[in-house]
Design an enzyme around this catalytic site. Sequence first.
Site, short mmCIF file in Angstrom:
data_model
loop_
_atom_site.label_atom_id
_atom_site.label_comp_id
_atom_site.label_asym_id
_atom_site.label_seq_id
_atom_site.Cartn_x
_atom_site.Cartn_y
_atom_site.Cartn_z
CB CYS A 32 -0.93 0.00 1.21
SG CYS A 32 -2.01 1.45 1.27
CG ASN A 51 -0.43 -4.33 -4.39
OD1 ASN A 51 0.55 -4.08 -5.09
ND2 ASN A 51 -1.29 -3.39 -4.02
CG HIS A 77 -1.33 -3.07 -9.22
ND1 HIS A 77 -2.15 -2.05 -8.81
CD2 HIS A 77 -0.54 -3.35 -8.14
CE1 HIS A 77 -1.86 -1.71 -7.58
NE2 HIS A 77 -0.89 -2.49 -7.14
CG ASN A 95 -5.11 -3.39 -6.31
OD1 ASN A 95 -5.89 -2.92 -5.49
ND2 ASN A 95 -4.16 -4.27 -5.96
CD GLU A 153 -6.72 1.24 -3.55
OE1 GLU A 153 -6.57 0.40 -2.65
OE2 GLU A 153 -6.36 2.43 -3.46
CB CYS A 204 -4.14 3.16 -6.12
SG CYS A 204 -3.53 1.50 -5.78
CB SER A 207 0.82 -0.42 -4.90
OG SER A 207 -0.60 -0.55 -4.72
N GLY A 208 -0.63 1.32 -7.27
CA GLY A 208 -1.22 1.37 -8.62
C GLY A 208 -0.49 2.36 -9.52
N1 LIG Z 1 -6.24 -2.42 -2.47
C1 LIG Z 1 -4.83 -2.81 -2.48
C2 LIG Z 1 -4.14 -2.35 -1.18
C3 LIG Z 1 -4.08 -0.83 -1.05
C4 LIG Z 1 -3.28 -0.22 -2.16
C5 LIG Z 1 -3.38 1.29 -2.30
N2 LIG Z 1 -4.20 1.95 -1.34
C6 LIG Z 1 -2.00 1.91 -2.39
O1 LIG Z 1 -1.82 3.08 -2.01
O2 LIG Z 1 -1.07 1.20 -2.89
C7 LIG Z 1 -4.73 -4.34 -2.60
O3 LIG Z 1 -5.60 -5.04 -2.07
O4 LIG Z 1 -3.73 -4.79 -3.18
#
Ligand SMILES: N[C@H](CCC[C@H](N)C(=O)O)C(=O)O
Length: 279
Positions: free
Chosen positions: A74, A155, A157, A188, A206, A215, A217-218
């Site tokens: 995150c 995570n 994407h 995501n 997300e 986001c 990581s996004g």
């Molecule tokens: N929903 C994401 C986690 C939060 C990512 C996001 N809030 C960020 O700032 O990277 C997942 O389940 O992989």
Amino acid sequence: MSPIAFLKMHGCGNDFVVLDARRAPLALTPAQVRRIADRHRGVGCDQLVLLEPAADADVRLRFLNSDGSESGACGNGTRCAARLLFEEGAQGPLSIVVGERRLVAERLADGRIAVAMGEPRFDWRQIPLAEPCDTKALPIAVEGLPRPVAVSMGNPHAVFFVRDLASLDVPRLGALLERHPLFPERANIGFAQALAPGRFRLRVFERGAGLTLACGSGACAAMVAARRLGLAGDTAELILDGGTLEIRWPGNGSVVMIGPAAQVFSGTLDPELLNDGAD
Ligand SMILES: N[C@H](CCC[C@H](N)C(=O)O)C(=O)O
């Protein structure tokens, strides 16, 4: 159970309830996470950020989505936790453990927080995907959209590069795609539009939280995907609904994400809120 102190923080509008479990362990059930995150019956947030002790790092972080699921990354939440440690007097660079990853955070002179988010992963098994795929063009055909690019930042994407982001019903498309059978752990879903060399507009539906204002990581995943497609160089500006993130990645090594982290208020969770009852 005594009242639990929390901080409300956000990074570019992606908002968090931050709980400090460094001195006393905190075990929350998914139902309790959902209740805290509930914007009507609880505090309200996209994710919970838990600070935990780490033997050989400054802190260990865990991220719990508003649906109660846990994530291995995150970006915005990491910047908020780093800001908290800096406010406590920690000197950078901070070492931050998230799952198997070891991240590094620094506070810049302009007040923004820079986080080395670790290396992106592209192998289908590392995303993960349900079957072997070319992760530069997933076999997903949706309403004329180009095939998405898959990237893991810890995570999963999937990033679609589109010509007219404003015309897309992101909540509807995101909800469809988050649970696509190709994503055994869900994903995501990012939708990016190139505005100029090195500048992209991005919206992310997300996993476990829906469409958020930003986001982190996004944004990392979108920049890395763009670079893999030859649409970006080593640095890019990602313009999200809630603010702008600067992402740097020279094609190898860690992805660096730079952006703000804000503290909004502090409070205590009433024990009644945590009583296991109906969701
Ligand atoms: N929903 C994401 C986690 C939060 C990512 C996001 N809030 C960020 O700032 O990277 C997942 O389940 O992989």
